[in-house]
Scaffold this motif. Structure first.
Motif, PDB file in Angstrom:
ATOM      1  N   LYS A  77      27.851  47.616  50.836  1.00  0.00           N
ATOM      2  CA  LYS A  77      28.177  49.042  50.786  1.00  0.00           C
ATOM      3  C   LYS A  77      29.614  49.322  51.199  1.00  0.00           C
ATOM      4  O   LYS A  77      30.117  50.408  50.946  1.00  0.00           O
ATOM      5  CB  LYS A  77      27.215  49.831  51.675  1.00  0.00           C
ATOM      6  CG  LYS A  77      25.820  49.912  51.108  1.00  0.00           C
ATOM      7  CD  LYS A  77      24.949  50.803  51.963  1.00  0.00           C
ATOM      8  CE  LYS A  77      23.556  50.880  51.376  1.00  0.00           C
ATOM      9  NZ  LYS A  77      22.687  51.752  52.185  1.00  0.00           N
ATOM     10  N   THR A  80      32.083  48.173  49.808  1.00  0.00           N
ATOM     11  CA  THR A  80      32.877  48.250  48.577  1.00  0.00           C
ATOM     12  C   THR A  80      32.786  49.611  47.915  1.00  0.00           C
ATOM     13  O   THR A  80      33.630  49.945  47.092  1.00  0.00           O
ATOM     14  CB  THR A  80      32.432  47.177  47.564  1.00  0.00           C
ATOM     15  OG1 THR A  80      31.050  47.354  47.274  1.00  0.00           O
ATOM     16  CG2 THR A  80      32.686  45.789  48.098  1.00  0.00           C
ATOM     17  N   GLY A  81      31.771  50.405  48.249  1.00  0.00           N
ATOM     18  CA  GLY A  81      31.654  51.735  47.662  1.00  0.00           C
ATOM     19  C   GLY A  81      30.211  52.131  47.447  1.00  0.00           C
ATOM     20  O   GLY A  81      29.287  51.456  47.896  1.00  0.00           O
ATOM     21  N   VAL A 102      27.316  53.381  42.246  1.00  0.00           N
ATOM     22  CA  VAL A 102      27.962  53.248  40.940  1.00  0.00           C
ATOM     23  C   VAL A 102      29.052  52.177  40.991  1.00  0.00           C
ATOM     24  O   VAL A 102      29.136  51.320  40.105  1.00  0.00           O
ATOM     25  CB  VAL A 102      28.541  54.608  40.486  1.00  0.00           C
ATOM     26  CG1 VAL A 102      29.365  54.453  39.225  1.00  0.00           C
ATOM     27  CG2 VAL A 102      27.439  55.616  40.291  1.00  0.00           C
ATOM     28  N   VAL A 103      29.853  52.196  42.034  1.00  0.00           N
ATOM     29  CA  VAL A 103      30.927  51.206  42.192  1.00  0.00           C
ATOM     30  C   VAL A 103      30.335  49.812  42.371  1.00  0.00           C
ATOM     31  O   VAL A 103      30.785  48.852  41.741  1.00  0.00           O
ATOM     32  CB  VAL A 103      31.829  51.585  43.386  1.00  0.00           C
ATOM     33  CG1 VAL A 103      32.812  50.481  43.701  1.00  0.00           C
ATOM     34  CG2 VAL A 103      32.544  52.900  43.116  1.00  0.00           C
ATOM     35  N   ARG A 104      29.319  49.688  43.217  1.00  0.00           N
ATOM     36  CA  ARG A 104      28.709  48.374  43.450  1.00  0.00           C
ATOM     37  C   ARG A 104      28.113  47.808  42.173  1.00  0.00           C
ATOM     38  O   ARG A 104      28.264  46.624  41.880  1.00  0.00           O
ATOM     39  CB  ARG A 104      27.628  48.470  44.535  1.00  0.00           C
ATOM     40  CG  ARG A 104      28.186  48.742  45.904  1.00  0.00           C
ATOM     41  CD  ARG A 104      27.177  48.498  47.012  1.00  0.00           C
ATOM     42  NE  ARG A 104      25.874  49.090  46.794  1.00  0.00           N
ATOM     43  CZ  ARG A 104      25.504  50.296  47.208  1.00  0.00           C
ATOM     44  NH1 ARG A 104      26.355  51.067  47.838  1.00  0.00           N
ATOM     45  NH2 ARG A 104      24.271  50.731  46.995  1.00  0.00           N
ATOM     46  N   ARG A 134      29.014  48.499  39.079  1.00  0.00           N
ATOM     47  CA  ARG A 134      30.100  48.148  38.167  1.00  0.00           C
ATOM     48  C   ARG A 134      30.718  46.807  38.562  1.00  0.00           C
ATOM     49  O   ARG A 134      30.972  45.955  37.710  1.00  0.00           O
ATOM     50  CB  ARG A 134      31.171  49.239  38.173  1.00  0.00           C
ATOM     51  CG  ARG A 134      32.284  48.948  37.186  1.00  0.00           C
ATOM     52  CD  ARG A 134      33.221  50.108  37.090  1.00  0.00           C
ATOM     53  NE  ARG A 134      32.540  51.207  36.413  1.00  0.00           N
ATOM     54  CZ  ARG A 134      32.970  52.460  36.437  1.00  0.00           C
ATOM     55  NH1 ARG A 134      34.043  52.779  37.124  1.00  0.00           N
ATOM     56  NH2 ARG A 134      32.314  53.386  35.787  1.00  0.00           N
ATOM     57  N   ILE A 135      30.933  46.599  39.858  1.00  0.00           N
ATOM     58  CA  ILE A 135      31.468  45.313  40.335  1.00  0.00           C
ATOM     59  C   ILE A 135      30.490  44.192  39.995  1.00  0.00           C
ATOM     60  O   ILE A 135      30.886  43.126  39.505  1.00  0.00           O
ATOM     61  CB  ILE A 135      31.743  45.371  41.849  1.00  0.00           C
ATOM     62  CG1 ILE A 135      32.926  46.292  42.139  1.00  0.00           C
ATOM     63  CG2 ILE A 135      31.997  43.974  42.407  1.00  0.00           C
ATOM     64  CD1 ILE A 135      33.138  46.579  43.613  1.00  0.00           C
ATOM     65  N   VAL A 179      36.520  44.666  47.099  1.00  0.00           N
ATOM     66  CA  VAL A 179      36.878  45.866  46.336  1.00  0.00           C
ATOM     67  C   VAL A 179      37.808  45.533  45.176  1.00  0.00           C
ATOM     68  O   VAL A 179      37.758  46.160  44.119  1.00  0.00           O
ATOM     69  CB  VAL A 179      37.534  46.911  47.267  1.00  0.00           C
ATOM     70  CG1 VAL A 179      37.952  48.148  46.506  1.00  0.00           C
ATOM     71  CG2 VAL A 179      36.574  47.288  48.375  1.00  0.00           C
ATOM     72  N   LEU A 210      36.881  45.296  41.339  1.00  0.00           N
ATOM     73  CA  LEU A 210      36.778  46.442  40.450  1.00  0.00           C
ATOM     74  C   LEU A 210      38.098  46.712  39.732  1.00  0.00           C
ATOM     75  O   LEU A 210      38.106  47.091  38.565  1.00  0.00           O
ATOM     76  CB  LEU A 210      36.357  47.678  41.246  1.00  0.00           C
ATOM     77  CG  LEU A 210      36.123  48.955  40.464  1.00  0.00           C
ATOM     78  CD1 LEU A 210      34.979  48.753  39.474  1.00  0.00           C
ATOM     79  CD2 LEU A 210      35.796  50.092  41.403  1.00  0.00           C
ATOM     80  N   ARG A 211      39.214  46.478  40.418  1.00  0.00           N
ATOM     81  CA  ARG A 211      40.527  46.827  39.871  1.00  0.00           C
ATOM     82  C   ARG A 211      41.216  45.687  39.138  1.00  0.00           C
ATOM     83  O   ARG A 211      42.126  45.922  38.361  1.00  0.00           O
ATOM     84  CB  ARG A 211      41.437  47.291  41.004  1.00  0.00           C
ATOM     85  CG  ARG A 211      40.983  48.573  41.625  1.00  0.00           C
ATOM     86  CD  ARG A 211      41.995  49.061  42.640  1.00  0.00           C
ATOM     87  NE  ARG A 211      41.284  49.708  43.736  1.00  0.00           N
ATOM     88  CZ  ARG A 211      41.077  49.163  44.916  1.00  0.00           C
ATOM     89  NH1 ARG A 211      41.538  47.978  45.187  1.00  0.00           N
ATOM     90  NH2 ARG A 211      40.414  49.811  45.843  1.00  0.00           N
TER      91      ARG A 211
END
Length: 132
Positions: A45, A47-48, A51-53, A55-56, A84, A87-88
């Motif tokens: 958690k 990491t975000g 939705v973010v987790r 996507r990663i 994190v 994701l980027r």
């Protein structure tokens, strides 16, 4: 390629070899059999949100699907612990990072885990007498 699902498999991989890259930490262990390569994913958690987790996790799952069948060793378990940056980072960088990390974990003869440090900190005590 099969997935890790049991906690004990994740814990066993955490005690084995590891290789860190900016987007994730790869943990790998030899199960001692000639079975299929297995992979697990850990996205905390930190990491975000969900939705973010997710996507990663989807990005790392696709990277593992492309790299591990060719580079992974039979009988090995691999765990990708996401950061994190996963994701980027550009997808091609993630693929290259996983290839390098798998090579490091599979490299023979190198120590694959950090040495255990003492839980008791060193104290700079004066020699005999107790006076500095």
């Amino acid at each position: 390629m099969d997935r890790l699902r049991k906690r004990r498999d994740f814990l066993a991989a955490a005690k084995a070899g590891r290789a860190g890259v900016p987007a994730f930490l790869l943990q790998g262990r030899d199960r001692g059999d000639a079975g299929e390569v297995r992979v697990g994913f850990t996205v905390t958690k930190k990491t975000g949100g969900a939705v973010v987790r997710n996507r990663i996790r989807r990005r790392l799952r696709e990277v593992a699907r492309r790299v591990l069948p060719e580079r992974g060793r039979p009988g090995f378990d691999y765990v990708l612990v996401a950061r994190v940056e996963a994701l980027r980072a550009p997808f091609c960088d993630l693929v290259g990072d996983l290839e390098r990390a798998v090579n490091r974990v599979n490299a023979p003869g190198k120590p694959k885990s950090r040495p255990k440090q003492s839980a008791i900190p060193a104290i700079d005590a004066p020699a005999a007498g107790g006076h500095p």
